[in-house]
Design an enzyme around this catalytic site. Structure first.
Site, PDB file in Angstrom:
ATOM      1  N   LYS A 118      -3.754  -9.642  15.271  1.00  0.00           N
ATOM      2  CA  LYS A 118      -5.003 -10.250  14.783  1.00  0.00           C
ATOM      3  C   LYS A 118      -4.999 -11.778  14.841  1.00  0.00           C
ATOM      4  O   LYS A 118      -6.053 -12.390  14.963  1.00  0.00           O
ATOM      5  CB  LYS A 118      -5.284  -9.780  13.351  1.00  0.00           C
ATOM      6  N   ASP A 153     -13.861  -7.449   9.261  1.00  0.00           N
ATOM      7  CA  ASP A 153     -13.265  -6.824   8.060  1.00  0.00           C
ATOM      8  C   ASP A 153     -13.976  -7.287   6.784  1.00  0.00           C
ATOM      9  O   ASP A 153     -14.400  -6.481   5.956  1.00  0.00           O
ATOM     10  CB  ASP A 153     -11.776  -7.160   7.954  1.00  0.00           C
ATOM     11  N   GLY A 198      -2.988  -9.375  -3.248  1.00  0.00           N
ATOM     12  CA  GLY A 198      -2.565  -9.482  -1.847  1.00  0.00           C
ATOM     13  C   GLY A 198      -3.211 -10.662  -1.148  1.00  0.00           C
ATOM     14  O   GLY A 198      -4.305 -11.112  -1.532  1.00  0.00           O
ATOM     15  N   GLY A 229      -2.716 -10.945   2.558  1.00  0.00           N
ATOM     16  CA  GLY A 229      -2.503 -10.685   3.990  1.00  0.00           C
ATOM     17  C   GLY A 229      -3.805 -10.855   4.767  1.00  0.00           C
ATOM     18  O   GLY A 229      -4.774 -11.455   4.276  1.00  0.00           O
ATOM     19  N   ALA A 284      -6.245  -8.748   5.720  1.00  0.00           N
ATOM     20  CA  ALA A 284      -7.478  -8.175   5.175  1.00  0.00           C
ATOM     21  C   ALA A 284      -7.953  -8.993   3.981  1.00  0.00           C
ATOM     22  O   ALA A 284      -9.153  -9.252   3.821  1.00  0.00           O
ATOM     23  CB  ALA A 284      -7.240  -6.719   4.771  1.00  0.00           C
TER      24      ALA A 284
HETATM   25  P1  NDP Z   1      -0.837  -7.440   5.694  1.00  0.00           P
HETATM   26  O1  NDP Z   1       0.493  -6.916   6.096  1.00  0.00           O
HETATM   27  O2  NDP Z   1      -1.427  -8.608   6.412  1.00  0.00           O
HETATM   28  O3  NDP Z   1      -0.807  -7.827   4.127  1.00  0.00           O
HETATM   29  C1  NDP Z   1      -0.200  -6.962   3.185  1.00  0.00           C
HETATM   30  C2  NDP Z   1      -0.312  -7.585   1.802  1.00  0.00           C
HETATM   31  O4  NDP Z   1       0.191  -6.628   0.862  1.00  0.00           O
HETATM   32  C3  NDP Z   1       0.507  -8.851   1.618  1.00  0.00           C
HETATM   33  O5  NDP Z   1      -0.202  -9.760   0.811  1.00  0.00           O
HETATM   34  C4  NDP Z   1       1.760  -8.355   0.880  1.00  0.00           C
HETATM   35  O6  NDP Z   1       2.319  -9.310   0.002  1.00  0.00           O
HETATM   36  C5  NDP Z   1       1.145  -7.265   0.027  1.00  0.00           C
HETATM   37  N1  NDP Z   1       2.155  -6.289  -0.399  1.00  0.00           N
HETATM   38  C6  NDP Z   1       2.837  -5.411   0.375  1.00  0.00           C
HETATM   39  N2  NDP Z   1       3.672  -4.676  -0.379  1.00  0.00           N
HETATM   40  C7  NDP Z   1       3.518  -5.098  -1.664  1.00  0.00           C
HETATM   41  C8  NDP Z   1       4.092  -4.732  -2.908  1.00  0.00           C
HETATM   42  N3  NDP Z   1       5.013  -3.738  -2.999  1.00  0.00           N
HETATM   43  N4  NDP Z   1       3.688  -5.370  -4.027  1.00  0.00           N
HETATM   44  C9  NDP Z   1       2.753  -6.345  -3.952  1.00  0.00           C
HETATM   45  N5  NDP Z   1       2.163  -6.750  -2.798  1.00  0.00           N
HETATM   46  C10 NDP Z   1       2.552  -6.131  -1.677  1.00  0.00           C
HETATM   47  O7  NDP Z   1      -1.813  -6.173   5.778  1.00  0.00           O
HETATM   48  P2  NDP Z   1      -3.425  -6.162   5.926  1.00  0.00           P
HETATM   49  O8  NDP Z   1      -3.975  -7.235   5.071  1.00  0.00           O
HETATM   50  O9  NDP Z   1      -3.802  -6.113   7.349  1.00  0.00           O
HETATM   51  O10 NDP Z   1      -3.775  -4.729   5.327  1.00  0.00           O
HETATM   52  C11 NDP Z   1      -3.619  -4.448   3.949  1.00  0.00           C
HETATM   53  C12 NDP Z   1      -4.226  -3.081   3.649  1.00  0.00           C
HETATM   54  O11 NDP Z   1      -5.619  -3.119   3.887  1.00  0.00           O
HETATM   55  C13 NDP Z   1      -3.667  -1.931   4.499  1.00  0.00           C
HETATM   56  O12 NDP Z   1      -3.401  -0.849   3.653  1.00  0.00           O
HETATM   57  C14 NDP Z   1      -4.814  -1.563   5.425  1.00  0.00           C
HETATM   58  O13 NDP Z   1      -4.860  -0.185   5.682  1.00  0.00           O
HETATM   59  C15 NDP Z   1      -6.022  -1.961   4.594  1.00  0.00           C
HETATM   60  N6  NDP Z   1      -7.185  -2.307   5.409  1.00  0.00           N
HETATM   61  C16 NDP Z   1      -8.341  -1.625   5.202  1.00  0.00           C
HETATM   62  C17 NDP Z   1      -9.452  -1.907   5.942  1.00  0.00           C
HETATM   63  C18 NDP Z   1     -10.694  -1.143   5.711  1.00  0.00           C
HETATM   64  O14 NDP Z   1     -11.632  -1.305   6.499  1.00  0.00           O
HETATM   65  N7  NDP Z   1     -10.802  -0.336   4.665  1.00  0.00           N
HETATM   66  C19 NDP Z   1      -9.453  -2.962   6.976  1.00  0.00           C
HETATM   67  C20 NDP Z   1      -8.191  -3.666   7.090  1.00  0.00           C
HETATM   68  C21 NDP Z   1      -7.109  -3.326   6.338  1.00  0.00           C
HETATM   69  P3  NDP Z   1       3.312 -10.502   0.501  1.00  0.00           P
HETATM   70  O15 NDP Z   1       2.430 -11.525   1.162  1.00  0.00           O
HETATM   71  O16 NDP Z   1       3.914 -10.970  -0.757  1.00  0.00           O
HETATM   72  O17 NDP Z   1       4.280  -9.855   1.456  1.00  0.00           O
END
Ligand code: NDP
Length: 281
Positions: A71, A107, A131, A133, A135
């Protein structure tokens, strides 16, 4: 519309993609409108992305979706970006038109649209997002542009969380604060709480580590995880009396926006939603 092509192609570049429900959703949409289009899943390694875009141009694709890990890297291969994609710094949709590639991010737009469809007005709302990330970035930017008053971001990784908070505070009209996620996170007073982590993706995989007693009736709690739709997080929030919404709406709406950009047609949203529900049943 399909002119000299056997079928107009769009698809998704990602790695790894074992199953992609978006394929089922888009193919259902093309079939419903009688379009001779195909939506195809491509497993593209990070180091092959440049060549993949050369191929996309050569084969006259109408566009492509992008998923992890492409992305951000894909930005450099675009001829132009939409202003919102530029602000977010990531794209999930590419539209090819007259040989030029436009990068967009649907998104956050899909999130805001699904909120609106659920009767939620974001204007002046205080939002807390779990979060930071990809999204989360898209959602925070679009919610800020849609008029919410503040967005507080809770994240484990301090640099990622602070950077996103600074982006919202400095480049959108909304206020923003960052809270480092350590142990079980407290949730500050807010109108809307959003889980934008991937904790809870796939059945039986737990819930974000927060103080659920901080959730109260009157709050709207939204998960963006589409599978399962009724996550453990949402079930826990509902027990505290909050109004909850699942991630299916966002997935359908972001896809519907991309569908419209590629085809110029209104997406058959109900057909797409039903296809996803069957996929996740
Ligand atoms: P990223 O990998 O970019 O971001 C993941 C985020 O989750 C980070 O901020 C990470 O924190 C956090 N995280 C992961 N594990 C933990 C934990 N155990 N405790 C706390 N925080 C945690 O992923 P995306 O942003 O691309 O996607 C995130 C979710 O959104 C996915 O499940 C995806 O399926 C969903 N999604 C849904 C969409 C929809 O249309 N419904 C569209 C796009 C995504 P850290 O920065 O600290 O590592």
């Amino acid at each position: 519309m399909t002119k000299n092509y056997l079928a107009q192609l769009v698809g998704v570049f990602g790695d790894p993609i074992e199953e992609n429900p978006t394929v089922v959703m888009m193919e259902a949409a093309f079939a419903a409108l009688g379009l001779n289009w195909r939506y195809i899943n491509f497993r593209i390694r990070e180091e092959d992305l440049a060549e993949a875009f050369v191929g996309l141009r050569a084969m006259n694709f109408a566009g492509i979706n992008l998923t992890i890990p492409h992305k951000v890297n894909a930005l450099q291969y675009m001829d132009q970006l939409t202003p919102n994609a530029q602000l977010i710094g990531a794209i999930n949709t590419v539209i090819a038109h007259d040989g030029a590639l436009t990068g967009d991010n649907t998104d956050g737009q899909g999130f805001v649209t699904s909120m609106r469809e659920n009767g939620i007005d974001l204007k002046d709302k205080r939002i807390v997002v779990l979060g930071a990330g990809g999204a989360s970035r898209a959602i925070c930017v679009e919610c800020a542009l849609a008029g919410c008053s503040s967005i507080d971001i809770i994240n484990r990784n301090e640099a990622r969380g602070q950077t996103l908070s600074d982006l919202i505070a400095e480049r959108t009209p909304a206020d923003s604060g960052f809270i480092k996620w350590e142990g079980t996170a407290r949730i500050p007073a807010c109108d809307i709480l959003i889980n934008a982590t991937d904790v809870g993706l796939f059945p039986g995989t737990g819930r974000p580590d927060i103080v659920y007693e901080d959730i109260h009736p009157g709050m709207i709690v939204q998960d963006i995880i589409p599978n399962p739709a009724n996550t453990y997080f949402l079930q826990s929030a509902a027990k505290m009396g909050a109004r909850t919404h699942d991630g299916l709406g966002m997935l359908v709406c972001q896809g519907a926006i991309a569908f419209h950009r590629w085809t110029g047609l209104e997406a058959p949203v109900e057909v797409m939603k039903r296809a996803l529900e069957q996929e996740f049943a």
